[in-house]
Design an enzyme around this catalytic site. Structure first.
Site, mmCIF file in Angstrom:
data_model
loop_
_atom_site.group_PDB
_atom_site.id
_atom_site.type_symbol
_atom_site.label_atom_id
_atom_site.label_comp_id
_atom_site.label_asym_id
_atom_site.label_seq_id
_atom_site.Cartn_x
_atom_site.Cartn_y
_atom_site.Cartn_z
ATOM 1 N N ALA A 8 -3.632 15.032 5.706
ATOM 2 C CA ALA A 8 -2.881 13.439 6.427
ATOM 3 C C ALA A 8 -2.449 12.446 5.461
ATOM 4 C CB ALA A 8 -4.815 13.026 6.719
ATOM 5 N N LYS A 30 -9.269 -0.327 -5.602
ATOM 6 C CA LYS A 30 -9.298 -0.079 -3.920
ATOM 7 C C LYS A 30 -10.865 1.116 -3.869
ATOM 8 C CE LYS A 30 -7.171 1.734 -0.682
ATOM 9 N NZ LYS A 30 -6.716 3.047 -0.077
ATOM 10 N N HIS A 32 -10.389 1.264 2.162
ATOM 11 C CA HIS A 32 -9.978 2.096 2.663
ATOM 12 C C HIS A 32 -11.306 2.020 4.483
ATOM 13 C CE1 HIS A 32 -8.531 5.688 4.574
ATOM 14 N NE2 HIS A 32 -9.265 5.949 5.273
ATOM 15 N N HIS A 54 -4.209 -0.749 6.289
ATOM 16 C CA HIS A 54 -4.174 0.249 7.213
ATOM 17 C C HIS A 54 -5.022 0.653 8.054
ATOM 18 C CE1 HIS A 54 -6.587 2.473 5.346
ATOM 19 N NE2 HIS A 54 -5.740 3.488 4.368
ATOM 20 N N ASP A 67 1.523 2.944 3.558
ATOM 21 C CA ASP A 67 0.894 3.575 3.014
ATOM 22 C C ASP A 67 1.803 4.612 3.529
ATOM 23 O OD1 ASP A 67 -1.677 4.924 2.651
ATOM 24 O OD2 ASP A 67 -2.509 5.466 5.007
ATOM 25 N N HIS A 93 1.122 -1.428 0.323
ATOM 26 C CA HIS A 93 -0.427 -0.030 -0.029
ATOM 27 C C HIS A 93 1.364 1.666 -0.079
ATOM 28 C CE1 HIS A 93 -3.455 2.437 0.967
ATOM 29 N NE2 HIS A 93 -3.345 2.485 0.936
ATOM 30 N N HIS A 143 1.644 5.659 -1.488
ATOM 31 C CA HIS A 143 1.497 6.810 -2.779
ATOM 32 C C HIS A 143 2.664 7.093 -3.228
ATOM 33 C CE1 HIS A 143 -3.196 6.852 -1.246
ATOM 34 N NE2 HIS A 143 -2.390 6.191 -0.124
ATOM 35 N N LEU A 144 2.301 6.653 -4.599
ATOM 36 C CA LEU A 144 3.778 7.597 -5.413
ATOM 37 C C LEU A 144 3.786 9.014 -5.873
ATOM 38 C CD1 LEU A 144 5.384 4.378 -6.901
ATOM 39 C CD2 LEU A 144 5.943 5.503 -5.107
HETATM 40 ZN ZN LIG Z 1 -3.592 5.014 1.661
#
Ligand SMILES: [Zn+2]
Length: 358
Positions: A272, A109, A146, A184, A256, A22, A24-25
């Protein structure tokens, strides 16, 4: 954090190259600045689709994957991004199945609309997507959730448990063939739900494992520890650490890692997201070391997630060493080509641990 980094015991472990299930790029200059931090040590990275606009087609995923590989300057022979699609009401199911069978798409997702960064395209109710989810169940396409209620009446610390109870539990009961990763996990409720259903799995982050809400709030408010779902109580953190260090194959690392410019991260209304890709392995290794569970580290970072997503462990290896002296040159902030600074999570652990390819 729980670490007592003044403990100077040195240890060394060799593990198959780990996977990050998991991450985020981002895109553009931020992608350029952060991708090598994932590509350097990880094999597979399950890349989240919440760009603006979100990634909703195989072609979009393929194009994003190409941008990621172009941006990476390390890991050419070892790093393999696995792409995800964002579950929206307009997703083309045939395109999804084709992308999954072609190996482009690793999962889909679901974001509750408004729950976190760029989640406005999501839905309010998982069960609204039943038609798409049935096809995913048939085709064995993983659903990634999520799990956070957006009900404004609910306390922020209760929103994961509420969403699991109201939506994920009923979905798992109604569709036993649909495999689901609760992403997460931040509470004991998440651990319990994953253990209750055969087809459920859980990713856990380095920051939810190593911090609780007192770390976030008790000694000055620390925006670098603010993420969604928000870091929860000490009891919940202990439940996560117990699950992660138990060797239970249902739980695995998903960092994450979610970079934001410092100007937005430390703003009056702070974003966040925690950028832990560079040092997430060191933070996790320190947690396992402190728990006297380093023998289970390999399962959590290299084996369990790979098995869940249908892969063999990497044949490539990394050596992690806990040194008896602290490194003094640990980078704390990086700067993108656009001039944005991003703060790194896990600097103390990174000073204690070093990593090298075997
Ligand atoms: Zn995430």
């Amino acid at each position: 954090m729980r670490s007592t980094l003044d403990d100077v015991s040195s240890v060394e472990i060799v593990i198959p190259r780990p996977d990050d299930w998991h991450v985020h790029l981002r895109d553009d200059e931020m992608l350029d600045a952060v991708v090598d931090h994932t590509a350097r040590w990880f094999r597979y990275a399950l890349v989240m689709p919440n760009l603006t606009p979100p990634v909703t087609s195989s072609a979009g995923a393929q194009a994003y994957r190409a941008r990621i590989m172009d941006a990476a300057s390390v890991g050419a022979d070892t790093f393999v991004p696995q792409m995800t699609l964002y579950l929206t009401p307009t997703i083309d199911v045939d395109d999804l199945v084709e992308g999954f069978n072609a190996g482009v798409i690793g999962g889909v997702k679901f974001y509750p609309a408004g729950a976190t960064t760029n989640s406005d395209a999501g839905g309010t109710n998982l069960l609204d997507f039943e038609a798409t989810l049935s096809v995913m169940a048939e085709q064995k396409i993983p659903l990634l959730v999520h799990a956070e209620s957006t009900d404004p009446e609910l306390d922020i610390f209760d929103r994961e448990a509420a969403f699991l109870d109201q939506q994920v539990g009923p979905l798992l009961a109604a569709m036993p063939e649909l495999s689901v990763t609760v992403e997460h996990i931040s509470t004991a409720a998440g651990i319990d739900l994953v253990n209750e259903f055969d087809q459920a799995y859980g990713s856990i982050t380095p920051h939810h494992l190593s911090c609780d809400r007192s770390d976030l709030l008790a000694n000055g408010m620390r925006p670098e520890l603010y993420c969604k779902p928000v870091i929860n109580s000490a009891d919940n953190r202990r439940a996560l650490a117990a699950a992660a260090t138990s060797g239970n194959p249902k739980f695995f690392l998903g960092t994450d890692s979610a970079p934001h410019p410092l100007s937005q991260k430390e703003a009056r209304v702070a974003k966040a997201g925690i950028f832990n890709a560079p040092y997430g392995l060191q933070v996790t290794a320190e947690l396992f070391h402190q728990a006297e569970a380093l023998d289970q580290f390999v399962a959590f970072v290299s084996l369990n997630g790979a098995a869940r997503y249908g892969h063999e462990p990497s044949s490539d290896e990394l050596r992690l060493v806990r040194n008896d002296t602290l490194a003094e040159d640990v980078v704390e902030v990086i700067t993108t080509a656009a001039g944005d600074e991003v703060r790194l999570f896990g600097v103390a652990e990174a000073a204690r641990w070093s990593i090298a390819a075997v």
